[in-house]
Design a protein around this motif. Structure first.
Motif, short mmCIF file in Angstrom:
data_model
loop_
_atom_site.label_atom_id
_atom_site.label_comp_id
_atom_site.label_asym_id
_atom_site.label_seq_id
_atom_site.Cartn_x
_atom_site.Cartn_y
_atom_site.Cartn_z
N GLY A 119 0.65 -1.08 0.36
CA GLY A 119 -0.32 -0.47 -0.10
C GLY A 119 0.40 1.22 -0.07
O GLY A 119 2.29 1.56 0.08
N ASP A 163 -1.76 6.45 3.68
CA ASP A 163 -2.24 5.38 4.35
C ASP A 163 -2.09 5.22 5.90
O ASP A 163 -2.73 3.60 5.76
CB ASP A 163 -2.98 4.30 3.21
CG ASP A 163 -3.69 5.14 2.35
OD1 ASP A 163 -3.92 6.20 1.80
OD2 ASP A 163 -3.90 4.52 0.63
N ASP A 172 -2.75 5.44 8.72
CA ASP A 172 -3.62 5.25 9.74
C ASP A 172 -4.36 4.68 9.60
O ASP A 172 -4.88 3.32 10.08
CB ASP A 172 -4.38 6.54 9.80
CG ASP A 172 -4.86 7.68 8.40
OD1 ASP A 172 -4.84 6.48 7.71
OD2 ASP A 172 -5.46 8.20 8.47
N THR A 173 -4.45 4.35 7.92
CA THR A 173 -5.41 3.13 8.02
C THR A 173 -4.71 1.60 7.85
O THR A 173 -5.14 0.77 8.28
CB THR A 173 -5.98 3.31 6.09
OG1 THR A 173 -6.92 3.81 6.06
CG2 THR A 173 -7.01 1.61 6.03
N LEU A 174 -3.27 1.54 7.68
CA LEU A 174 -2.42 0.49 7.60
C LEU A 174 -2.43 -0.03 9.07
O LEU A 174 -2.12 -0.83 9.53
CB LEU A 174 -1.62 0.64 6.85
CG LEU A 174 -1.87 0.61 5.48
CD1 LEU A 174 -0.34 0.80 4.49
CD2 LEU A 174 -2.52 -0.67 4.70
N VAL A 211 -4.14 0.70 11.77
CA VAL A 211 -5.57 0.08 12.22
C VAL A 211 -5.79 -1.30 11.79
O VAL A 211 -6.24 -2.54 12.34
CB VAL A 211 -6.90 0.67 11.79
CG1 VAL A 211 -8.10 0.06 12.35
CG2 VAL A 211 -6.20 2.27 12.55
N GLU A 212 -5.12 -1.81 10.10
CA GLU A 212 -5.63 -2.93 10.34
C GLU A 212 -4.46 -3.61 10.67
O GLU A 212 -5.08 -4.95 10.42
CB GLU A 212 -5.83 -3.20 8.03
CG GLU A 212 -6.95 -1.90 7.77
CD GLU A 212 -6.39 -2.06 6.28
OE1 GLU A 212 -5.34 -2.26 6.22
OE2 GLU A 212 -7.53 -1.13 4.99
N ASN A 213 -3.62 -3.17 10.82
CA ASN A 213 -2.56 -4.15 11.57
C ASN A 213 -2.90 -4.48 13.37
O ASN A 213 -1.77 -4.82 14.22
CB ASN A 213 -1.27 -3.78 11.24
CG ASN A 213 -0.80 -4.57 9.63
OD1 ASN A 213 -1.02 -5.92 9.47
ND2 ASN A 213 -1.22 -3.98 8.54
N SER A 257 1.25 12.76 7.04
CA SER A 257 0.56 11.44 7.36
C SER A 257 1.47 10.01 8.27
O SER A 257 0.96 10.04 9.62
CB SER A 257 0.28 10.17 5.97
OG SER A 257 -0.30 8.85 6.64
N ALA A 272 0.29 10.27 12.86
CA ALA A 272 0.84 9.03 13.00
C ALA A 272 1.94 8.81 14.06
O ALA A 272 1.35 7.58 15.13
CB ALA A 272 0.78 7.89 11.85
#
Length: 190
Positions: free
Chosen positions: A94, A98, A100-102, A104-106, A134, A138
């Protein structure tokens, strides 16, 4: 030799995303571990790990309970990174923008350290600014963002987002590499 060939192929296919023809030297890998204080850090993020030489050096220096999230856009590099057998390593395909999303996903907390080998000098300024914003957002309070680069574009771009960097150089690398580091204040307004 396989790592070097994969790295070279990655550079040929995506020269604006892969900053060098050859992977980092072991001297550079050792310097990265010192600059990011890998031996005393619990949550780390690597942006642009390439074929994983730096990733493996950092893993060797990390505490047993630390976690490292390695993020790359190159599918061939991601596949090679997933071959590293270390339960502390999480690999994501990715964009660094992104982050912040990564995280959370992990299921990771704000990282103590974010370090980056992505070539900021070859990307559009808006993309570079987005990645830096970003990463800074983070990063945990008191954390550090470090970019190791051949050129100084990230130094100028980073000043707009994070202020004045600390600068170091590793001369035993082809070509020599500069480190630009920003330490996030413990508290807002510090």
């Amino acid at each position: 030799m396989g790592d070097r060939l994969t790295f070279l192929k990655g550079f040929i296919k995506r020269p604006r995303e892969v900053g060098s023809l050859v992977p980092s030297s072991r001297f550079l890998e050792q310097r990265i571990c010192r600059v990011i204080d890998a031996g005393h850090t619990r949550t780390l993020v690597e942006l642009g790990p390439g074929t994983g030489g730096t990733t493996e050096a950092v893993l060797a220096a990390m505490p047993a309970d630390a976690r490292l999230l390695a993020i790359d856009t190159n599918p061939a590099f991601v596949e090679q990174l997933r071959g590293i057998r270390d339960p502390r390593l999480l690999v994501a395909e990715g964009s660094a923008a992104d982050l912040d999303t990564l995280l959370v996903e992990n299921a990771l907390p704000p990282p103590d350290i974010i370090f980056s080998g992505i070539p900021f000098s070859t990307m559009p300024e808006g993309v570079a600014d987005g990645i830096l914003q970003s990463a800074w957002a983070a990063l945990a309070p008191g954390g550090r963002f470090t970019a190791y680069q051949f050129r100084d574009a990230v130094c100028h771009q980073g000043r707009r987002v994070m202020g004045e960097p600390l600068v170091e150089c590793e001369w035993i690398n082809i070509p020599p590499m500069h480190f630009y580091s920003w330490d996030k204040p413990e508290r807002v307004g510090s």
